[in-house]
Enzyme design. Structure first.
Site, mmCIF file in Angstrom:
data_model
loop_
_atom_site.group_PDB
_atom_site.id
_atom_site.type_symbol
_atom_site.label_atom_id
_atom_site.label_comp_id
_atom_site.label_asym_id
_atom_site.label_seq_id
_atom_site.Cartn_x
_atom_site.Cartn_y
_atom_site.Cartn_z
ATOM 1 N N SER A 90 10.384 18.021 15.874
ATOM 2 C CA SER A 90 9.472 17.964 14.728
ATOM 3 C C SER A 90 10.362 17.308 13.608
ATOM 4 N N PHE A 128 7.018 13.907 4.700
ATOM 5 C CA PHE A 128 5.942 13.006 4.558
ATOM 6 C C PHE A 128 4.631 13.886 4.153
ATOM 7 N N GLY A 129 4.078 13.335 2.972
ATOM 8 C CA GLY A 129 3.060 14.207 2.517
ATOM 9 C C GLY A 129 1.952 13.600 2.483
ATOM 10 N N PRO A 133 -4.062 20.807 0.097
ATOM 11 C CA PRO A 133 -4.779 22.119 0.218
ATOM 12 C C PRO A 133 -6.262 21.721 0.627
ATOM 13 N N ARG A 243 2.559 10.512 16.522
ATOM 14 C CA ARG A 243 1.525 11.129 17.618
ATOM 15 C C ARG A 243 2.284 10.507 19.052
ATOM 16 N N GLN A 279 0.511 33.566 46.780
ATOM 17 C CA GLN A 279 -0.254 32.227 46.498
ATOM 18 C C GLN A 279 -0.845 32.167 45.038
ATOM 19 N N GLY A 339 5.432 38.158 33.183
ATOM 20 C CA GLY A 339 4.931 39.610 33.162
ATOM 21 C C GLY A 339 5.433 39.814 31.681
ATOM 22 N N GLU A 363 -0.663 16.545 13.196
ATOM 23 C CA GLU A 363 -0.781 15.047 13.483
ATOM 24 C C GLU A 363 -2.036 14.975 13.908
ATOM 25 N N THR A 365 -5.852 17.389 14.578
ATOM 26 C CA THR A 365 -6.116 18.498 15.559
ATOM 27 C C THR A 365 -6.710 18.065 16.810
HETATM 28 P P1 TGC Z 1 -11.567 5.391 8.779
HETATM 29 O O1 TGC Z 1 -12.603 5.059 7.870
HETATM 30 O O2 TGC Z 1 -12.067 5.385 10.515
HETATM 31 O O3 TGC Z 1 -10.224 4.682 8.761
HETATM 32 C C1 TGC Z 1 -9.712 4.178 7.445
HETATM 33 C C2 TGC Z 1 -8.917 2.680 7.678
HETATM 34 O O4 TGC Z 1 -7.908 3.193 8.741
HETATM 35 C C3 TGC Z 1 -7.653 2.664 9.660
HETATM 36 N N1 TGC Z 1 -7.339 3.494 10.929
HETATM 37 C C4 TGC Z 1 -6.115 3.288 11.410
HETATM 38 N N2 TGC Z 1 -5.086 2.456 11.271
HETATM 39 C C5 TGC Z 1 -4.088 2.834 12.008
HETATM 40 N N3 TGC Z 1 -3.737 3.871 12.899
HETATM 41 C C6 TGC Z 1 -4.773 4.595 12.987
HETATM 42 N N4 TGC Z 1 -4.711 5.555 13.918
HETATM 43 C C7 TGC Z 1 -5.982 4.547 12.306
HETATM 44 N N5 TGC Z 1 -7.108 5.274 12.193
HETATM 45 C C8 TGC Z 1 -7.881 4.572 11.405
HETATM 46 C C9 TGC Z 1 -9.272 2.100 9.858
HETATM 47 O O5 TGC Z 1 -9.297 0.983 11.050
HETATM 48 C C10 TGC Z 1 -9.651 1.659 8.742
HETATM 49 O O6 TGC Z 1 -8.822 0.714 8.027
HETATM 50 P P2 TGC Z 1 -9.853 -0.366 7.101
HETATM 51 O O7 TGC Z 1 -8.771 -1.576 6.836
HETATM 52 O O8 TGC Z 1 -10.857 -0.634 7.741
HETATM 53 O O9 TGC Z 1 -9.820 0.465 5.896
HETATM 54 O O10 TGC Z 1 -10.895 6.657 8.326
HETATM 55 P P3 TGC Z 1 -11.405 8.307 8.091
HETATM 56 O O11 TGC Z 1 -11.470 8.519 6.675
HETATM 57 O O12 TGC Z 1 -13.127 8.188 8.629
HETATM 58 O O13 TGC Z 1 -10.585 9.091 9.207
HETATM 59 C C11 TGC Z 1 -10.411 8.817 10.405
HETATM 60 C C12 TGC Z 1 -9.495 10.060 10.982
HETATM 61 C C13 TGC Z 1 -10.176 11.132 10.870
HETATM 62 C C14 TGC Z 1 -9.231 9.632 12.365
HETATM 63 C C15 TGC Z 1 -7.980 10.064 10.255
HETATM 64 O O14 TGC Z 1 -8.289 10.481 9.108
HETATM 65 C C16 TGC Z 1 -7.087 11.321 11.045
HETATM 66 O O15 TGC Z 1 -6.593 10.519 11.883
HETATM 67 N N6 TGC Z 1 -7.654 12.430 10.633
HETATM 68 C C17 TGC Z 1 -6.415 13.577 10.991
HETATM 69 C C18 TGC Z 1 -5.299 13.773 10.047
HETATM 70 C C19 TGC Z 1 -3.903 13.975 10.474
HETATM 71 O O16 TGC Z 1 -3.552 13.630 11.711
HETATM 72 N N7 TGC Z 1 -3.058 14.231 9.410
HETATM 73 C C20 TGC Z 1 -1.628 14.352 10.062
HETATM 74 C C21 TGC Z 1 -0.783 14.707 8.513
HETATM 75 S S1 TGC Z 1 0.921 14.433 9.012
HETATM 76 C C22 TGC Z 1 1.321 15.939 10.167
HETATM 77 O O17 TGC Z 1 0.657 16.359 10.634
HETATM 78 C C23 TGC Z 1 2.914 15.631 10.355
HETATM 79 S S2 TGC Z 1 3.182 17.300 11.420
HETATM 80 C C24 TGC Z 1 5.018 16.579 11.427
HETATM 81 C C25 TGC Z 1 5.432 17.403 12.542
HETATM 82 O O18 TGC Z 1 6.326 18.436 11.888
HETATM 83 O O19 TGC Z 1 6.163 16.874 13.650
HETATM 84 P P1 FAD Z 2 -8.908 21.316 8.840
HETATM 85 O O1 FAD Z 2 -8.990 19.827 8.570
HETATM 86 O O2 FAD Z 2 -9.456 22.386 7.755
HETATM 87 O O3 FAD Z 2 -9.437 21.753 10.074
HETATM 88 C C1 FAD Z 2 -9.940 23.195 10.575
HETATM 89 C C2 FAD Z 2 -10.721 22.984 11.972
HETATM 90 O O4 FAD Z 2 -11.694 22.199 11.758
HETATM 91 C C3 FAD Z 2 -9.952 22.464 13.000
HETATM 92 O O5 FAD Z 2 -10.130 23.228 14.264
HETATM 93 C C4 FAD Z 2 -10.626 20.915 13.138
HETATM 94 O O6 FAD Z 2 -10.448 20.339 14.414
HETATM 95 C C5 FAD Z 2 -12.071 21.320 12.504
HETATM 96 N N1 FAD Z 2 -12.684 20.257 12.133
HETATM 97 C C6 FAD Z 2 -12.391 19.185 11.020
HETATM 98 N N2 FAD Z 2 -13.079 18.163 10.857
HETATM 99 C C7 FAD Z 2 -13.775 18.194 11.951
HETATM 100 C C8 FAD Z 2 -14.965 17.475 12.301
HETATM 101 N N3 FAD Z 2 -15.303 16.367 11.700
HETATM 102 N N4 FAD Z 2 -15.632 17.856 13.529
HETATM 103 C C9 FAD Z 2 -15.150 18.718 14.347
HETATM 104 N N5 FAD Z 2 -14.323 19.626 13.907
HETATM 105 C C10 FAD Z 2 -13.510 19.411 12.712
HETATM 106 N N6 FAD Z 2 0.849 17.472 7.107
HETATM 107 C C11 FAD Z 2 1.397 16.621 6.409
HETATM 108 O O7 FAD Z 2 0.918 15.484 5.892
HETATM 109 N N7 FAD Z 2 2.794 16.394 6.598
HETATM 110 C C12 FAD Z 2 3.558 17.140 7.349
HETATM 111 O O8 FAD Z 2 4.813 17.100 7.696
HETATM 112 C C13 FAD Z 2 2.945 18.324 7.889
HETATM 113 N N8 FAD Z 2 3.558 19.214 8.746
HETATM 114 C C14 FAD Z 2 2.865 20.498 9.226
HETATM 115 C C15 FAD Z 2 3.711 21.379 9.954
HETATM 116 C C16 FAD Z 2 2.999 22.459 10.424
HETATM 117 C C17 FAD Z 2 3.730 23.709 10.926
HETATM 118 C C18 FAD Z 2 1.204 22.513 10.211
HETATM 119 C C19 FAD Z 2 0.732 23.551 10.947
HETATM 120 C C20 FAD Z 2 0.912 21.437 9.676
HETATM 121 C C21 FAD Z 2 1.402 20.391 9.261
HETATM 122 N N9 FAD Z 2 0.804 19.354 8.603
HETATM 123 C C22 FAD Z 2 1.423 18.248 8.126
HETATM 124 C C23 FAD Z 2 -0.681 19.438 8.312
HETATM 125 C C24 FAD Z 2 -1.637 19.015 9.788
HETATM 126 O O9 FAD Z 2 -1.513 17.597 9.731
HETATM 127 C C25 FAD Z 2 -3.011 19.695 9.104
HETATM 128 O O10 FAD Z 2 -2.747 21.035 9.339
HETATM 129 C C26 FAD Z 2 -4.051 19.318 10.269
HETATM 130 O O11 FAD Z 2 -4.175 17.746 10.026
HETATM 131 C C27 FAD Z 2 -5.308 19.760 10.104
HETATM 132 O O12 FAD Z 2 -5.959 19.984 8.787
HETATM 133 P P2 FAD Z 2 -6.235 21.389 8.235
HETATM 134 O O13 FAD Z 2 -5.030 22.385 8.559
HETATM 135 O O14 FAD Z 2 -6.482 21.259 6.857
HETATM 136 O O15 FAD Z 2 -7.487 21.973 8.974
#
Ligand code: TGC
Ligand code: FAD
Length: 384
Positions: A90, A128-129, A133, A243, A279, A339, A363, A365
């Site tokens: 991470s 990375f923010g 909430p 990812r 097995q 175990g 990154e 769910t």
């Molecule tokens: P949507 O309307 O589909 O797209 C908006 C614009 O973005 C483009 N796009 C992408 N571009 C590049 N890469 C991708 N993967 C892309 N997905 C979409 C899309 O073409 C569009 O472009 P434009 O020019 O037409 O405006 O967007 P949406 O708002 O409906 O949401 C799409 C969705 C749900 C797939 C996306 O928001 C999503 O992936 N949600 C999950 C959120 C997430 O993964 N958060 C991660 C936070 S960071 C983190 O967790 C770090 S943990 C780090 C660690 O400790 O390792």
């Molecule tokens: P929610 O979005 O509230 O989802 C709750 C549940 O609902 C999930 O099971 C989800 O799959 C489901 N759900 C949501 N929408 C839908 C839908 N349309 N259809 C069906 N099911 C749905 N974020 C950052 O920006 N930067 C970081 O560095 C970062 N680090 C993290 C480190 C840790 C240890 C953890 C746990 C999280 C971190 N995150 C970070 C946040 C992480 O990206 C989010 O937790 C994740 O994107 C899910 O958002 P949420 O927790 O608000 O869940």
């Protein structure tokens, strides 16, 4: 462990990179990780150690402090780090894919030269923010905002669940401006109104600090605004890079669980035989290995496509989703093979299992990645 002789598909430099990081994990991480995770503390100087081994921004060009390596090398680095612990991977993936990548891709030349070399050595720690909430899976609805103020902006709002927030020197933060465009800004420790409270009592990723990024009218000079990005494509493209790395990292955690279970099954005797002779235990071990091999092939192919700039976001989602789920299943099965011994820190399995509960959530769910694949194959969004 290389059941399918995949080594034959790698270049000598890939194997060199892999073995260097493998040795680092064996000597620097394995001996200490259990106690740091148990104590809920990060390993001291971890980022500098990761920098020294070349694990920070390996794909960033050499002139900005990176190693100019390809995506297969990046994947192998992530795999080896997560053999140690998901917290270690991470730290490296946030710094590399979520902080260095956007500054390299969307930053000005001045921003690249100012920040990237120090991020590559670990002298600076980045966060990375994106998540807020009220907006996790749906970051496009973010509320954090930027309002023009003279030759800069005022930033207000909050980000939550941010890896390394309490430790960071800088944070790449995504916010909406007055024209409703999504902008990326570099917030520096010491900017007035910027605080990073820690999230306590996690049962997962205990060797990693997680926290909030809170902005109370923080002044952001224009020089800290990433000039080349103005939509959700910016942050989402960073997620593609992270990812992909996670898809490899999860394999590392799974391999560590599988190898531990295999060793234990051969040594542990019940009913007068090693439990590996039964097995039911062989079924568990054989299925674990099969799933690991399939995951390796998936990440390798996506890596090849990524190196050719042909990997789609949906292909990366498939790899992240499959491989993290696979690793969690392997961890759960492996823990049962041990175990009662499976629940103690003398073995790494329970720690991996708890870490992977975060990895399957961050990154994107497990559900969100399925919906991304569903949308890609049907052309219909299942999100709303
Ligand atoms: P949507 O309307 O589909 O797209 C908006 C614009 O973005 C483009 N796009 C992408 N571009 C590049 N890469 C991708 N993967 C892309 N997905 C979409 C899309 O073409 C569009 O472009 P434009 O020019 O037409 O405006 O967007 P949406 O708002 O409906 O949401 C799409 C969705 C749900 C797939 C996306 O928001 C999503 O992936 N949600 C999950 C959120 C997430 O993964 N958060 C991660 C936070 S960071 C983190 O967790 C770090 S943990 C780090 C660690 O400790 O390792
Ligand atoms: P929610 O979005 O509230 O989802 C709750 C549940 O609902 C999930 O099971 C989800 O799959 C489901 N759900 C949501 N929408 C839908 C839908 N349309 N259809 C069906 N099911 C749905 N974020 C950052 O920006 N930067 C970081 O560095 C970062 N680090 C993290 C480190 C840790 C240890 C953890 C746990 C999280 C971190 N995150 C970070 C946040 C992480 O990206 C989010 O937790 C994740 O994107 C899910 O958002 P949420 O927790 O608000 O869940």
């Amino acid at each position: 462990m290389d059941y399918l002789n995949l080594e034959e598909l790698f270049l000598p430099e890939h194997l060199l990179v892999r073995d260097t990081v493998r040795e680092f994990v064996r000597s620097e991480i394995r001996p200490v990780i259990d106690s740091y995770a148990q104590d809920h503390r990060e390993i001291p100087d971890l980022m500098r150690k990761l920098g020294a081994v070349g694990a920070l921004g390996p794909f960033i060009p050499v002139e900005y402090g990176g190693a100019g390596l390809d995506q297969i090398s990046y994947g192998l680095i992530m795999q080896e780090l997560e053999v140690g612990d998901s917290a270690i991977r991470s730290a490296a993936s946030v710094q590399s894919s979520l902080v260095m990548f956007p500054i390299y891709k969307y930053g000005s030349e001045e921003q690249r030269l100012r920040f990237l070399p120090k991020l590559a050595t670990g002298e600076l720690i980045g966060a990375f923010g994106l998540t807020e909430p009220n907006h996790g899976s749906d970051p496009g609805s973010m509320e954090t905002k930027l309002v023009r103020d003279g030759d800069g902006y005022r930033l207000s709002g909050a980000k939550m669940w941010i890896t390394n927030a309490p430790l960071c020197d800088i944070a790449v933060v995504w916010a909406r401006d007055e024209e409703k465009k999504i902008r990326g800004v570099i917030v520096e420790r010491g900017f007035a109104g910027f605080t990073t409270p820690e999230t306590k009592n996690k049962w997962s990723l205990r060797a990693s600090k997680t926290g909030e990024l809170v902005f109370e009218d923080v002044f952001i000079p224009q020089a800290n605004v990433l000039p080349e990005v103005s939509s959700m494509r910016g942050p989402l493209s960073c997620l593609n890079s992270a990812r992909y790395g996670i898809s490899w990292g999860a394999i590392g955690a799974a391999v560590d669980c599988y190898e531990t279970a295999l060793r234990y099954a051969k040594e542990r005797t019940q009913f007068g035989k090693p439990i590996a002779a039964f097995q039911l235990q062989q079924k568990k071990l054989a299925e674990m290995l099969t799933e690991i091999c399939k995951a390796q092939l998936l990440s390798l192919r996506v890596g090849q496509l990524k190196d050719e700039d042909r990997a789609t976001a949906a292909q990366i989602s498939m790899a992240k989703r499959n491989n993290v789920h696979m690793a969690l299943q392997v961890a759960r099965e492996a823990r049962q093979v041990l175990g009662a011994m499976g629940i103690v820190g003398d073995y790494p399995i329970m720690r991996h299992m708890m870490n992977l509960e975060s990895v399957i959530t961050y990154e994107g769910t497990h559900d969100i990645h399925l919906l991304i694949t569903g949308m890609d194959i049907t052309g219909i969004s299942g999100f709303q």
